[in-house]
Design an enzyme around this catalytic site. Structure first.
Site: not given
Lengths: 332, 338
Positions: B62, B130
């Protein structure tokens, strides 16, 4: 010691154009004298901010940038004065920036650590260690998607190799064959920490093979060796055979920043590296030629000294921002 | 005109922008794998076939791919980066905050970073990592624009506006709003479909939207909470209480013009936020309202937000964690009763 192998080899004539060679010499002297003057101004207290300098590393910036085209790009770090001068930024726009003036290369909003000039192919210096590595990979991705033959040379230090950003950026450049020259200026120290404390394998260039591309270790205090390696790397990148990792072995003659006295550098290590000073060595090489004399070199230095002295005086008088400038340039 | 959910509307918006401007491309994890998912929430499904070489699947990196998007944007491309889950933005935050947001200023106004970063957020039965409401970590960063899309119409219009903007724009999406029917629907999904016009349109990145006019209390929310606030207003209407619901939508900058108009009218404000109460965007909005319209308030501003705990997994606790329509309605009743 992970030192350069070619310590004080006998000077031999170099087969390159006289003007080109004197240009390289002049650029290295310019970087050295600029840094010395900046250090003086900082310690004297007339110049604001902080400084991270590159005395002793002039051959890396000069050799790499000499191999680049005007439309190629570089990314740099907090230690970016040499890169900027090598990529063609002027002494004046840089000194103005250091004095926080609106005539500086970043209108006084960047400062020492964020020198850059987009019109000259230099992204403002990225002062987060390894922060420029994924960024440079992305620039190269743009060049590939735009089908240009531009390359980006991404300067970073040995300390950056320990960052996750190095791994991520280098890996992506590798899998997509991107035109990036990863230029590791290995000066043996990340701030004050010596690389043998932080790397099991201190040969930075060896990492390239692990990612599946070419890496090379070069005597970073030999400007012609750096130039030749960077030329090969740029050529490979333009042919779709990038990226390339160049590890340039060099040494910082001055502190990491500000008033750092470098007590962590061993005396014999310093002396050994100082005896391989890139400017002195190159001068010796040049003087071995019949068409270059000490007077030529002295004239270059004198011209640079005058240029810097004049620029300092102008920078001290350069226009400072008004308070209205505080809130401009946040958004495009 | 067609009825679409957020995932479809985003997909069409991306495709239209990529057709309009060849500099636009997508970069992220699992977004264009043949036989794959088109991103974790199907937004880019089918686009890799339509736009060869312009839907770039990255390694799981990322920080790296965000930095690449920033670098490409600086060189004239217009990347749309896809963060598979908003929580992973912490990994990418150096590139977003230190590079994307600051480059223009540090360069004295010469760098442009036309980057779009899309990220799904929200507590949705996936435990703590998440699930987080990430917008709070970026709204206070000068140089970034931050929006949150709660309807398909806004999702497409704001995506297009973001792609055409010369600055870094973060678009937060909610996992329970992508679609409430078909394979993509999740337990608890809410209908966020809209009638999508056939032609090109954009939705500005700096305007809130009044979703339901009212006179007695202003309820501010975004993403899932805008829907819950609307449901609460429906309940309150049955009781004779008139609540005005505003989808804040633009989280940085905040549209105090639209908000102020409402506050001057109602004199009462409830701010609803899915993230933990402490340090949230609602605190900023509350302070902004106090500074600008404090004299119009007839009672203190009330926040309805999640508990100051990590997002829990088990459904009973997750539901207890997050504001719902009942809690929002009760807050409005309490405020009006003061």
């Amino acid at each position: 010691m992970n030192g350069a192998s070619a310590a004080n080899s006998p000077a031999s004539p170099v087969p390159l154009d006289r003007e080109f060679l004197l240009g390289l010499y002049g650029k290295m002297v310019l970087i050295r004298e600029f840094e010395e003057r900046v250090k003086f101004l900082f310690l004297e207290g007339t110049m604001p901010g902080t400084i991270h300098q590159c005395q002793g590393q002039e051959a890396t910036a000069t050799g790499v940038c000499a191999a680049l085209r005007a439309d190629d790009w570089i990314t740099s770090t907090f230690r970016g004065h040499g890169h900027a001068l090598a990529k063609g930024l002027t002494v004046q726009e840089m000194l103005d920036e250091l004095f926080g003036a609106t005539t500086g290369c970043c209108k006084g909003k960047g400062g020492s650590m964020h020198m850059g000039n987009m019109a000259k192919g230099m992204v403002p210096g990225i002062a987060i260690v390894a922060g420029g590595i994924p960024l440079a990979a992305g620039m190269a991705l743009a060049f590939k998607m735009q089908r240009t033959t531009q390359v980006v040379a991404c300067f970073f230090g040995d300390g950056a190799v320990a960052e996750g950003a190095f791994h991520e950026g280098v890996n992506m450049a590798a899998i997509w064959d991107l035109p990036v020259i990863f230029v590791c200026e290995n000066n043996l120290y990340g701030a004050s920490t010596r690389i043998d404390k932080v790397m099991k394998n201190p040969r930075v260039s060896a990492r390239a093979a692990a990612y599946g591309f070419q890496g090379e270790t070069v005597d970073g205090n030999d400007v012609l060796a750096v130039y030749a390696a960077a030329q090969r790397a740029a050529e490979a990148c333009r042919n779709g055979q990038g990226p390339v990792l160049l590890e340039l072995l060099t040494y910082r003659r001055t502190g990491h920043s500000r008033r750092d006295a470098c007590h962590y550098q061993a005396k014999d290590e310093r002396e050994a590296w100082f005896s391989r000073d890139p400017i002195t060595r190159f001068a010796t090489q040049l003087l071995a030629r019949r068409d270059i004399t000490q007077a030529d070199l002295d004239a270059i230095k004198a011209r640079i000294d005058t240029q810097i002295a004049q620029s300092v005086e102008l920078a001290k008088q350069a226009p400072q921002p008004t308070l209205a400038d505080l809130t401009t340039d946040v958004f495009a | 005109m067609k009825r679409q959910g957020i995932a479809e509307a985003l997909r069409d918006g991306i495709a239209e922008e990529m057709t309009r401007d060849e500099r636009v491309f997508c970069i992220g994890e699992d977004i264009g794998v043949p036989g794959g998912w088109g991103g974790a929430f199907t937004v880019t499904l089918g686009l890799a076939e339509k736009f060869p070489g312009r839907i770039i699947d990255t390694p799981i990196a990322e920080l790296g791919f965000t930095g690449m998007a920033v670098g490409a944007a600086m060189m004239g491309m217009r990347p749309i980066a896809d963060m598979q889950y908003g929580d992973f933005l912490f990994l990418a935050s150096d590139q977003l905050i230190n590079n994307a947001a600051k480059m223009r200023y540090m360069s004295g106004g010469t760098v442009k970073v036309p980057l779009v970063m899309r990220a799904p957020i929200g507590a949705t039965g996936r435990g703590s990592q998440h699930a987080q409401s990430m917008e709070r970590y970026f709204t206070g960063v000068p140089g970034l624009k931050v929006v949150a899309v709660s309807t398909a119409y806004d999702a497409k219009g704001m995506l297009k506006a973001a792609v055409r903007d010369d600055n870094p724009v973060m678009i937060f999406e909610h996992k329970l709003l992508y679609g409430s029917k078909g394979a993509r629907a999740e337990p608890g999904a809410v209908d966020a479909t809209s009638d999508i016009p056939d032609g090109d349109y954009i939705v500005p990145l700096d305007r809130a939207a009044v979703r339901r006019p009212g006179s007695q209390v202003t309820v501010l929310g975004w993403l899932l909470m805008a829907h819950f606030a609307a449901a609460a207003a429906e309940q309150l209407a049955a009781e004779g209480i008139s609540a005005e619901v505003i989808d804040v939508r633009s989280l940085s900058p905040i549209d105090y013009e639209t908000i102020g108009e409402s506050v001057r009218k109602t004199g009462r404000v409830v701010i609803v936020e899915e993230g933990p109460k402490t340090g949230g965007v609602s605190a900023e909005i509350c302070a902004g309202i106090m500074e600008r319209f404090g004299d119009y308030l007839q009672a203190p501003v009330i926040r309805v937000a999640s508990a100051d705990v990590p997002v829990p997994f088990t459904p009973i606790l997750e539901n207890a964690y997050r504001p719902d329509a009942a809690r929002i309605a009760q807050a409005c009743r309490d405020l009006i009763g003061r």
